[in-house]
Design an enzyme around this catalytic site. Structure first.
Site, PDB file in Angstrom:
ATOM      1  N   HIS A 114      11.764  -3.341   0.287  1.00 37.20           N
ATOM      2  CA  HIS A 114      10.613  -3.056   1.548  1.00 37.20           C
ATOM      3  C   HIS A 114       9.907  -4.154   1.440  1.00 37.20           C
ATOM      4  CE1 HIS A 114       8.164   0.167   3.613  1.00 37.20           C
ATOM      5  NE2 HIS A 114       7.206  -0.839   3.446  1.00 37.20           N
ATOM      6  N   GLU A 115       8.959  -4.468   0.803  1.00 36.22           N
ATOM      7  CA  GLU A 115       7.862  -5.729   0.530  1.00 36.22           C
ATOM      8  C   GLU A 115       8.229  -7.032   1.251  1.00 36.22           C
ATOM      9  OE1 GLU A 115       5.570  -4.111   0.682  1.00 36.22           O
ATOM     10  OE2 GLU A 115       5.624  -2.031   0.316  1.00 36.22           O
ATOM     11  N   HIS A 135       8.328  -7.075   5.174  1.00 35.21           N
ATOM     12  CA  HIS A 135       6.956  -7.334   5.436  1.00 35.21           C
ATOM     13  C   HIS A 135       6.285  -8.940   5.126  1.00 35.21           C
ATOM     14  CE1 HIS A 135       5.242  -2.741   5.777  1.00 35.21           C
ATOM     15  NE2 HIS A 135       5.174  -2.809   4.832  1.00 35.21           N
TER      16      HIS A 135
END
Length: 697
Positions: free
Chosen positions: A490-491, A494
């Site tokens: 997820h990160e 980003h």
């Protein structure tokens, strides 16, 4: 781009002749690899002088733009404003990253002093009437400006930014706006300090092996290592950091200790004293309501959502209710399963919040023959990270090479150079994966330097992923849970978004809050795909690829627990909206307000809201009236990933190129609804999300 001559002259001015400048790293060029901050040279006392100088420089730049005798144009006003404040931005990038990931009492003291200075400075810029008149003049003449789409977008965002900051208010209203912003800034810092202190203050020390019954070996080893580090050798230390808290609640047989841990987590900042935040929460809600109404909006949610995809509170509530009802129904079925299993252990006892995760773990094992602990040996941290790198390489052709000579802000931090397929430098990625006393909880991505085009040349990004994952213990490396694996992906999503932005301007880089989670959440979809697991999921000791039958069990259990997970999250999103749709400014009893909100939506008592008001850090920051964004973006990411599935190839080159070119690289250069339609060929649908989570009926 070429700035206006008067502005360019100011950019060339020497730094103030401050005696501290000779030893303050911010007052000189950074001759480090990739121009990253020289962390070893930066001390706490350097920040305040650097902030003051940054503010002074930006003030001079703004004065030159606002005071120009030439008619306002896009170049001498909008572009010049977008390029201003670079010194201040450099200082702030280092400071705010460190206060999140590696803070200490000295930095916290600086933050308390800097916060009102920065709030006042932002008001000095955005409430500057001469500057506003020039921005407005360019806006009013926009039809004759012959701007390209990105320039028009920057103009629109700049103009609206001034309006939404209060530039069009009367002088008396501007005075009140300054007071509101100053108080909100101060309260935000105080909230963060109290939450960090409350979270790190809790310690549960166990000295009886019997109290560890049910805990996996890795959890025991980690607790023993934490105790030894704290000077408690021979004991076991548990904290509210995620790698300590959640495994304990999922596995500890001692029910009273589970209750103690969860209660400590849920009651943070809610017990009076110098860590209590209830008054802060109530006051912030009131100040936001007043600020919104001063700007002509009914509530803070009406104000905050105007530039988001959702647009209005009705749009948010409409989506949340579509997901809330099926999620709550599934959660109630899950509760029945857990209660039935618990009845075998404790006849007559009612299921409580501290029982949920414990019995959910048992049900998952009974129903799907899936033991979470059996997964962890196949998820050593370094291999999971390499798995994320592999996916990015397959999709976008980029490579990651570790750089040992790059300065870092903590020995645990690692740096990777990112290159395009043809070998061109793209940017630098820092990763910082373990909890520490000075690191706030959760996981996030931010930037030490964001990409844009300066004087015709691209500024290369420096981004960072910060997480709080399980530490190595004994002779075992850091072994992640499947949730932690998804968080890493997820990160990393980003980070890709930050690395790929290809716009010309800083002011068009950011995206609306309910679109920003699309690039991160879509990456989670690849994490548990069998094709990807075969590449990175290997046993830390034997090197064996994760067995196919274990992957099959993992996939069969994929939707189990989604009633709980979706409901606890949705309750927090609804609570956030309820706080920010208040239309008056009277003080609220925080506990009473929260209780009424959750009761209104029918949250069952066995499931605590993911974030209670006193420690709901998301909504004290950028997610105010925006915590719904994760579920909104989940609709987008599920639909976007479906585009790959429809091609029959998880790494379909054309789809990957379209996603990078039409989503990841565009930032805020276009309306996000337009970007998604451009990629998908239509508006998003909620059906793929409900199906993925097992909530469709």
């Amino acid at each position: 781009m070429t700035p206006h001559p008067a502005f360019a002259a100011l950019l060339a001015l020497p730094v103030l002749a401050d005696p501290a400048a000779a030893v303050n790293p911010f007052f000189s060029e950074w001759k480090t690899p990739f121009g990253v901050p020289p962390f070893a040279e930066i001390r706490e006392e350097h920040f305040l002088p650097a902030f003051r100088e940054g503010i002074a420089q930006h003030d001079r730049e703004v004065a030159a733009i606002a005071g120009s005798a030439e008619p306002a144009t896009f170049a001498n006003t909008i572009e010049a404003l977008d390029a201003s404040g670079q010194f201040l931005e450099r200082v702030g990038a280092v400071f705010y990253n460190l206060t999140g990931a590696e803070t200490n009492p000295k930095l916290q003291a600086v933050n308390r002093e800097v916060a009102p200075l920065m709030a006042a400075h932002r008001d000095d810029v955005q409430l500057n009437d001469r500057l506003w008149q020039r921005v407005k003049a360019v806006w009013d003449a926009r039809e004759a400006g012959r701007l390209d789409r990105e320039q028009a977008r920057l103009l629109e965002r700049t103009y609206k930014g001034f309006v939404r900051a209060g530039a069009a208010l009367t002088p008396e209203q501007k005075v009140r706006m300054r007071a509101l912003n100053a108080e909100l800034s101060k309260l935000g810092v105080e909230f963060g300090d109290r939450l960090l202190k409350a979270t790190k203050a809790f310690r549960m020390v166990l000295d009886t092996p019997a109290d560890l019954a049910g805990l996996p070996e890795g959890t025991r080893l980690a607790a023993a290592a934490a105790a030894e580090k704290a000077g408690l050798k021979g004991k076991w230390l548990f904290t509210l950091d995620a790698p300590s808290l959640w495994p304990f609640l999922e596995n500890a047989e001692n029910r009273e200790l589970r209750k103690r841990m969860l209660t400590a987590y849920l009651e943070r900042c809610n017990q009076g004293g110098d860590t209590d935040t209830n008054t802060i929460v109530s006051r912030v809600a009131a100040l936001r309501a007043e600020k919104a109404q001063l700007l002509g909006y009914r509530t803070w949610a009406d104000y905050g959502l105007e530039e988001n995809m959702a647009r209005t509170p009705a749009g948010v509530y409409g989506l949340l209710e579509q997901v809330w009802k099926p999620a709550l129904a599934v959660a109630k079925r899950e509760r029945a399963d857990l209660q039935a299993l618990m009845a075998k252990d404790l006849p007559g006892e009612a299921l409580q919040p501290w029982d949920w995760r414990y019995y959910a773990t048992k049900v998952k094992l009974a129903k799907y023959d899936l033991d979470e602990e059996a997964l962890k040996p196949y998820f050593p941290l370094d291999r999971v990270r390499e798995g994320a790198f592999y996916v990015a390489g397959r999709l976008y052709g980029i490579t990651f090479t570790e750089k040992k000579d790059v300065p870092v802000y903590h020995p645990e931090v690692r740096a990777f150079e990112v290159k395009e397929k043809d070998g061109r430098h793209l940017g630098l990625l820092y990763v910082d994966y373990h909890p520490r006393p000075g690191k706030r909880g959760g996981a996030w991505m931010s930037a030490y330097r964001s990409p844009w085009v300066k004087d015709g040349r691209k500024v290369d990004p420096v981004v960072v992923n910060v997480c709080n994952f399980t530490r190595p213990a004994g002779d075992r490396p850091a072994l992640l849970t499947d949730d932690e694996v998804r968080t890493l992906f997820h990160e990393f999503g980003h980070a890709l978004n930050g690395l790929f932005y290809a716009g010309r301007y800083r002011g068009t880089a950011g995206t609306p809050r309910d679109f920003v989670e699309l690039p991160s959440q879509v990456m989670e979809n690849w994490a548990m795909e069998p094709e990807v697991l075969k590449v990175y999921a290997r046993h830390y000791h034997t090197g064996e690829v994760i067995p196919a039958d274990l992957v099959a069990r993992l996939r069969r259990a994929g939707t189990y627990g989604q009633g709980f997970a979706t409901t606890e999250y949705m309750a927090a999103a609804l609570l956030d909206m309820d706080w920010h749709t208040l239309a008056d400014t009277k003080p609220r009893d925080t506990a009473a307000f929260e209780k009424a909100s959750l009761a209104k939506w029918g949250l069952i008592p066995e499931i605590p809201v993911r974030y209670r008001s006193p420690y709901f850090n998301h909504i004290m920051g950028g997610y105010a009236a925006g915590y719904y964004s994760y579920i909104w973006s989940a609709v987008l990411d599920s639909d976007a990933f479906q585009a790959f599935k429809e091609k029959g190839d998880l790494f379909d080159p054309a789809t990957a190129a379209a996603f990078r070119g039409k989503i990841l690289s565009r930032g805020g250069t276009e309306d996000p609804a337009v970007l998604f339609r451009d990629f998908r060929g239509r508006d998003p649908k909620v059906d793929p999300l409900l199906t993925k989570r097992g909530l469709a009926f």
